[in-house]
Design an enzyme around this catalytic site. Structure first.
Site, PDB file in Angstrom:
ATOM      1  N   GLU C  29      -4.042  82.840  13.385  1.00  0.00           N
ATOM      2  CA  GLU C  29      -4.686  84.000  13.985  1.00  0.00           C
ATOM      3  C   GLU C  29      -4.547  83.898  15.507  1.00  0.00           C
ATOM      4  OE1 GLU C  29      -8.448  83.207  12.233  1.00  0.00           O
ATOM      5  OE2 GLU C  29      -7.579  83.424  10.232  1.00  0.00           O
ATOM      6  N   GLU C  58      -7.569  83.089   5.853  1.00  0.00           N
ATOM      7  CA  GLU C  58      -7.334  81.651   5.683  1.00  0.00           C
ATOM      8  C   GLU C  58      -6.904  81.278   4.267  1.00  0.00           C
ATOM      9  OE1 GLU C  58     -10.052  82.825   7.236  1.00  0.00           O
ATOM     10  OE2 GLU C  58      -9.788  82.113   9.283  1.00  0.00           O
ATOM     11  N   ILE C  85     -11.492  75.801   7.877  1.00  0.00           N
ATOM     12  CA  ILE C  85     -10.899  74.995   6.795  1.00  0.00           C
ATOM     13  C   ILE C  85     -11.639  75.300   5.494  1.00  0.00           C
ATOM     14  CG2 ILE C  85     -10.741  72.625   5.910  1.00  0.00           C
ATOM     15  CD1 ILE C  85     -10.098  71.789   8.842  1.00  0.00           C
ATOM     16  N   HIS C 127     -18.986  77.325  14.169  1.00  0.00           N
ATOM     17  CA  HIS C 127     -17.798  76.990  14.964  1.00  0.00           C
ATOM     18  C   HIS C 127     -17.867  75.570  15.504  1.00  0.00           C
ATOM     19  CE1 HIS C 127     -17.498  81.375  14.981  1.00  0.00           C
ATOM     20  NE2 HIS C 127     -16.254  81.277  15.409  1.00  0.00           N
TER      21      HIS C 127
END
Lengths: 333, 78, 320
Positions: C29, C58, C85, C127
């Protein structure tokens, strides 16, 4: 997009048609063997059989070469054989033997032969999407007109990853073909009970041309496959095929032994076993009608295929078990 | 009135940076929007504009000094 | 040698490897514009085919790395933040980590999954995670955690040339700039580095915690405690030998890890020490980690949760 409504396969030789019929027959007979062998406890794992859907894999793979890629489902023996996978090593894999195509480490749900472009059956519903997109991306960068086909079921059509796959493949004009084999059952639940709208319609907002076909009609499926593969090879991007078919067997073989109740009527199943529904019988009728085979030829073909299956079973049974040390290798390069 | 300017976060991954050059010398006037100093972070080197007008009273983070986000860097007399 | 920070070091490794091998491709991205700086300028240099902006997806990104790798490429899947992930975890856990084994070794999967891990930036819990404990339990992959600009370059070049899926997890920034070799500099995966030698205690630190461990060792030195600081660099495979040899020498072990404590790299290292250096231990093995918490937003709260120099110093002093 509409399917070319040629109701014949005039452009294929009689020999070719017999070869395709033989491939469908081989899948059918392998699966029938696995069905009965399950009940005998002949091999360790469970099997999900492709019986009733043979026309789809065989017609699509007829347009592919070993350089093209396919990713498959947990119901993957048919795709493996259709794409040119070796029956002996497939059978040995299911029997958990050292000579299996994956050395006994994958089993029925993971038969794969990357050298032949078979990225494998997959135990995760929708798990083949990413693999097929990746192979299609590689194909588009290689610029050698290779294509990638993702076979998936109506169950996988409800996985979110399908949306991601449709978006990316259309955006990048990847040489990808979505083949949704709608066999009407998502595991043990009729797909209509867990699905809104029509599956094929899901591709339309992405600008992906769609084809909706009777997946049990070999000719129609072969024509649709031809159109989709041609588009992919000409760098025109993905095509979405929804092939309507029927899962003649259970989700997993021998399931009645552990399910608390039935989930479909035998009348419904019987309807799809009939001459006018079963894909193998329908294709056989087509070959009869066009005087390509007769009773004598059919009997000979059946005997020939029986012996191929018999030989594969014998190969599997007589193969050694995997070396114990092999449990510990192949995890890391 | 004096105002202390602090080191702003100029990147999503910025924790600290180095002021590589002050464009305004102490005692000099500047206007809001004038280039005040050059800041090197992990991602990039950016010229940072003055958020207010005033006179640069004192520099607290010298050229070449590593500063953490939120640390005082200079005093401005408005 | 060039003086640089971590992101430019990563950038230089990517450029060198993409120059060297045309099969190396990168996608993610905002790969073109580069949110964090790792991929700045790559699209201009290598084109939009090899450096590809993806949609935010993802699930397919992690899976298509497997397909592209099986078809002959060496994809770098840029996942931005470690938390993403989790978004792409299915293909990581079920395909990338297992396909080689499940197919009897038919394929190699030379993939790099890269992401920024850890807190300290007021980016809050979605994050700021440190997700390697979940990855370390998958098998079939490697996990590297560079701590500095130099190791970021050396390990990325090694990861790109490795024939396995490698998770390349760095801090978002790395403190001070440092000298980074300009030439073809490669650090072997699976080898730790001893940053400071000492005889009193071993401090094993991981990724973003390494700088803090070094700072703590300087504080400890002033009070006469000589700590040996090990920068682990790789978590899978893990350099047991360097850890064990050090613990045999010092008899004490503290592990500093920014992941949550339960089933962490730190607990795994503690288990290794208990198993293989038990007779050398003079005190319990201690772990300086994150409690079972999410990383908070406000800096003063964040500082409470993430291990700091003081935590490390105090933990060491409890043992000596």
């Amino acid at each position: 997009m509409n399917v070319n409504k040629h109701n014949t396969l005039d452009n294929l030789s009689d020999e070719k048609l017999v070869e395709l019929y033989k491939k469908m027959l081989l899948i059918r007979k392998c699966e029938e063997h696995l069905s009965s062998a399950t009940k005998e406890g002949a091999f360790p794992g469970a099997v999900h059989l492709y019986i009733g859907q043979e026309a789809i894999a065989v017609s699509m793979c007829d347009h592919l070469t070993e350089d093209d890629w396919i990713s498959s489902t947990h119901r993957g023996h048919g795709h493996f054989i259709a794409k040119g996978g070796d029956v002996n090593t497939m059978m040995a894999e299911i029997y958990g033997k050292a000579t299996g195509i994956c050395n006994g480490k994958g089993g029925s749900m993971h038969v794969a032969d990357f050298k032949k472009g078979i990225m494998g059956a997959n135990g995760v519903v929708g798990g083949g999407m990413g693999l097929a997109i990746g192979a299609a991306l590689a194909a588009s960068m290689d610029k050698k007109n290779k294509v990638s086909v993702v076979f998936f079921g109506d169950g996988a059509a409800n996985q979110g990853v399908l949306m991601e796959a449709m978006n990316v493949s259309s955006l990048w004009k990847l040489p990808l073909i979505f083949v949704c084999e709608n066999n009407q059952y998502s595991e043990f639940t009729h797909t209509s009970e867990v699905t809104s709208g029509k599956i094929v319609d899901r591709a339309k907002p992405f600008g992906i041309p769609t084809l909706e076909v009777d997946g049990n009609n070999f000719i129609e499926m072969w024509q649709a496959s031809a159109q989709a593969v041609l588009r992919a090879r000409n760098n025109q991007g993905p095509t979405f095929i929804e092939a309507h078919t029927y899962r003649q067997r259970g989700h997993v073989e021998f399931e009645y032994s552990f399910l608390s109740r039935t989930y479909r009527d035998q009348d419904e199943v019987n309807k799809w076993l009939a001459n006018d529904k079963d894909p193998l019988l329908r294709f056989e009728q087509y070959l009869f009608d066009n005087s390509i085979i007769d009773n004598q030829k059919t009997e000979a073909l059946n005997n020939e295929v029986d012996s191929v299956v018999k030989e594969s079973v014998s190969f599997a049974v007589n193969s050694p078990l995997p070396d114990l040390s092999s449990a510990f290798n192949n995890m890391i390069a | 009135m004096s105002t202390i300017l602090k080191l702003p976060r100029v990147g999503m991954n910025m924790e600290e940076g180095t002021i590589v050059e002050w464009f305004v010398k102490p005692g000099k006037k500047f206007l809001e929007g004038d280039k005040l100093y050059a800041l090197e972070t992990d991602k990039t080197t950016a010229e940072i504009e003055a958020p207010i007008s005033g006179t640069l009273e004192e520099i607290l983070a010298k050229d070449g000094e590593d500063v953490t986000v939120g640390d005082p860097i200079c005093i401005v007399k408005e | 040698m060039s003086r640089m920070r971590m992101m430019p070091a990563i950038n230089s490794a990517l450029i060198e490897e993409m120059d060297r091998d045309k099969k190396v491709i990168l996608y993610g991205e905002d790969a073109g514009i580069s949110l964090l700086g790792q991929t700045t300028g790559l699209q201009e240099r290598f084109g939009k085919d090899r450096v590809r902006d993806t949609p935010i997806c993802e699930n397919i990104m992690t899976g298509m790395a497997v397909g592209a790798a099986a078809a002959g490429y060496r994809p770098i899947c840029h996942l931005l933040y470690g938390n993403f992930i989790y978004t792409g975890f299915d293909s990581i856990a079920n395909q990338a980590a297992k396909l080689k084994y499940m197919t009897g070794g038919q394929i190699t999967l030379p993939i790099v999954y890269m992401a920024v891990i850890g807190g300290g930036r007021s980016a809050a819990a979605q994050h700021s995670d440190t997700p390697y404990p979940a990855l370390m339990n998958l098998g079939g992959i490697k996990v590297v955690v560079p701590s500095s600009a130099r190791s970021a370059k050396g390990l990325l070049k090694a990861a790109i040339r490795d024939d396995n899926p490698v998770f390349y997890l760095t801090a978002g920034s790395s403190g001070k700039p440092e000298e980074v070799p300009d030439d073809d500099f490669i650090l072997p995966i699976g080898k730790a580095e001893i940053l400071r030698e000492g005889n009193d205690i071993t401090i094993v630190a991981i990724g973003p915690m390494v700088l803090k461990a070094v700072e703590a060792s300087l504080v400890l030195e002033k009070i006469g405690i000589h700590a040996e600081v090990i920068d682990l660099l790789s978590l899978l495979p893990i350099d047991e030998e360097t850890i064990i040899n050090s613990v045999k020498k010092t008899g004490r072990l503290v592990i500093v890890d920014e992941a949550r404590d339960v089933c962490s790299a730190a607990s795994h290292i503690a288990a290794i020490a208990a198993d293989k250096a038990f007779n050398s231990l003079k005190s319990p093995v201690k772990r300086v980690t994150v409690d079972n918490l999410a990383i908070p937003y406000s800096p003063i709260l964040e500082d409470q949760v993430i291990p700091n120099v003081e935590n490390i110093v105090n933990t060491v002093r409890e043992l000596i």
